[in-house]
Design an enzyme around this catalytic site. Structure first.
Site, PDB file in Angstrom:
ATOM      1  N   ASP A  28       2.082  -0.638  -1.385  1.00 12.11           N
ATOM      2  CA  ASP A  28       1.661   0.674  -1.882  1.00 12.11           C
ATOM      3  C   ASP A  28       1.130   1.573  -0.772  1.00 12.11           C
ATOM      4  O   ASP A  28       0.789   2.731  -1.020  1.00 12.11           O
ATOM      5  CB  ASP A  28       0.621   0.528  -3.001  1.00 12.11           C
ATOM      6  CG  ASP A  28      -0.619  -0.247  -2.587  1.00 12.11           C
ATOM      7  OD1 ASP A  28      -0.483  -1.287  -1.914  1.00 12.11           O
ATOM      8  OD2 ASP A  28      -1.732   0.183  -2.938  1.00 12.11           O
TER       9      ASP A  28
ATOM     10  N   ASP B  39      -7.914  -0.423   2.161  1.00  8.48           N
ATOM     11  CA  ASP B  39      -8.469  -1.227   1.072  1.00  8.48           C
ATOM     12  C   ASP B  39      -9.462  -2.238   1.639  1.00  8.48           C
ATOM     13  O   ASP B  39      -9.206  -2.876   2.674  1.00  8.48           O
ATOM     14  CB  ASP B  39      -7.358  -1.972   0.339  1.00  8.48           C
ATOM     15  CG  ASP B  39      -6.396  -1.029  -0.373  1.00  8.48           C
ATOM     16  OD1 ASP B  39      -6.596   0.197  -0.279  1.00  8.48           O
ATOM     17  OD2 ASP B  39      -5.451  -1.533  -1.009  1.00  8.48           O
TER      18      ASP B  39
ATOM     19  N   HIS C 180      -2.902  -0.973   6.308  1.00 12.62           N
ATOM     20  CA  HIS C 180      -2.509  -2.371   6.129  1.00 12.62           C
ATOM     21  C   HIS C 180      -1.103  -2.424   5.548  1.00 12.62           C
ATOM     22  O   HIS C 180      -0.521  -1.400   5.196  1.00 12.62           O
ATOM     23  CB  HIS C 180      -3.514  -3.130   5.260  1.00 12.62           C
ATOM     24  CG  HIS C 180      -3.616  -2.664   3.848  1.00 12.62           C
ATOM     25  ND1 HIS C 180      -4.145  -1.429   3.501  1.00 12.62           N
ATOM     26  CD2 HIS C 180      -3.276  -3.259   2.664  1.00 12.62           C
ATOM     27  CE1 HIS C 180      -4.123  -1.298   2.190  1.00 12.62           C
ATOM     28  NE2 HIS C 180      -3.590  -2.392   1.660  1.00 12.62           N
TER      29      HIS C 180
ATOM     30  N   HIS D 256       0.327  -3.744   2.841  1.00 16.72           N
ATOM     31  CA  HIS D 256       0.693  -3.840   1.425  1.00 16.72           C
ATOM     32  C   HIS D 256       1.637  -2.701   1.052  1.00 16.72           C
ATOM     33  O   HIS D 256       1.538  -1.582   1.564  1.00 16.72           O
ATOM     34  CB  HIS D 256      -0.557  -3.814   0.544  1.00 16.72           C
ATOM     35  CG  HIS D 256      -1.244  -5.142   0.461  1.00 16.72           C
ATOM     36  ND1 HIS D 256      -2.554  -5.299   0.057  1.00 16.72           N
ATOM     37  CD2 HIS D 256      -0.794  -6.405   0.736  1.00 16.72           C
ATOM     38  CE1 HIS D 256      -2.880  -6.584   0.071  1.00 16.72           C
ATOM     39  NE2 HIS D 256      -1.836  -7.272   0.485  1.00 16.72           N
TER      40      HIS D 256
END
Length: 306
Positions: free
Chosen positions: A67, A211, A63, A65
């Site tokens: 991090d 996540d 994904h 994001h």
């Protein structure tokens, strides 16, 4: 095959854990490395491991994001600087191509190799004679994928002892028989290689999740996997908080592993609130539900199928 955990932390780097990245080393199988996510400083972690950027074939992003992607521009640039010239494929959600291309363009970076982008939807995203990779949506607020990597069954071994017992001497004929060919021997006998090949060797299955909070799609992605890599951002009694932040707990991951009949569960994406001692408690907690659980630390290596 082996999994090398380059970063095992959640959200931000800490003294003990870098942000997310996992390498699947397949040097014996196809002489390549696949990378799953590429958080900030992943290339620094690679320098501390046995991973070689020149062997990197594919990158799978779960994904968008930061991090999980902020390490991409630097890693891609370093691969070029180090003489990497083989094409690279990056799989991920919509936006991954724009992110990488914009970063490289604005920094004036020119690569010595071509990047092929595959912005994916659920289903089969890659298949060749050795592997098939499928992806499905998880539940993380932004689009987040889980990946299921299936090694196709391998041909069984040639039974050399049986051939010798039948009076067939070792030599070039063995290779033909190993290929399943029908061979006429010097003495006129005709033998079928298929009669001398053992049972197919079952391929390995690895499930690597981005996540997510608990969601129904996890089960099919994880079913009967040799290894399930699952986030465990929170301890078991913080299920409400985990759901609100679109993450999972140790116990939720362990319950999935048990239900999906996986062989080994590896927990990663550990919050910085848990130091090394507290992380051990997370492991103990997960083991109350699924005994064959490990917790990943940076640079930990796990053999697939052991």
């Amino acid at each position: 095959m082996e999994l090398v955990f380059l970063g095992t932390g959640a959200g931000v780097p800490s003294r003990g854990r870098n942000v997310t990245s996992i390498a699947l080393s397949m040097l014996n199988e196809r002489n390549t490395i696949w990378l799953f996510d590429c958080g900030e400083a992943t290339q620094h972690q690679i320098m501390r491991s046995q991973i070689k950027l020149s062997k990197l074939e594919k990158i799978f992003i779960t994904h968008m994001h930061g991090d999980h992607i902020f390490g991409l521009p630097g890693l891609l640039s370093s691969r070029s600087f180090q003489g990497g010239d083989s094409n690279l494929t990056i799989y991920g959600p919509a936006g991954i191509a724009e992110y990488v291309e914009t970063s490289l363009r604005l920094s004036g970076t020119r690569l010595t190799y071509k990047i092929n982008f595959e912005e994916i939807e659920p289903g089969v995203i890659f298949e060749d004679k050795m592997f098939i990779v499928t992806a499905d949506d998880l539940d993380h607020g932004v689009r987040s994928f889980g990946y299921r990597i299936v090694e196709k069954d391998k041909q069984g071994a040639l039974n050399a002892e049986k051939l010798k017992a039948d009076g067939v001497e070792a030599g070039p004929v063995f290779q033909k028989l190993k290929n399943g060919e029908i061979v006429t021997l010097a003495d006129g006998r005709v033998i079928d290689g298929k009669n001398y090949i053992g049972e197919p060797q079952k391929g390995k299955i690895i499930s690597i999740f981005g996540d997510t909070r608990e969601t129904s799609s996890e089960l099919e992605l994880a079913l009967n996997a040799d290894i399930l890599v699952h986030e465990a951002t929170f301890e078991g009694d913080k299920a409400k908080m985990a759901g609100e932040y679109m993450h999972s707990t140790t116990l939720q991951a362990a319950k999935l592993a048990k239900t999906a009949n996986v062989k080994k569960l590896i927990l990663t994406h550990i919050s910085s609130r848990y130091d090394r001692d507290a992380s051990k408690e997370l492991l103990i907690e997960a083991k109350t539900i699924f005994e064959n659980t490990e917790i990943a630390y940076d640079l930990a290596v796990f053999q697939v199928g052991e």
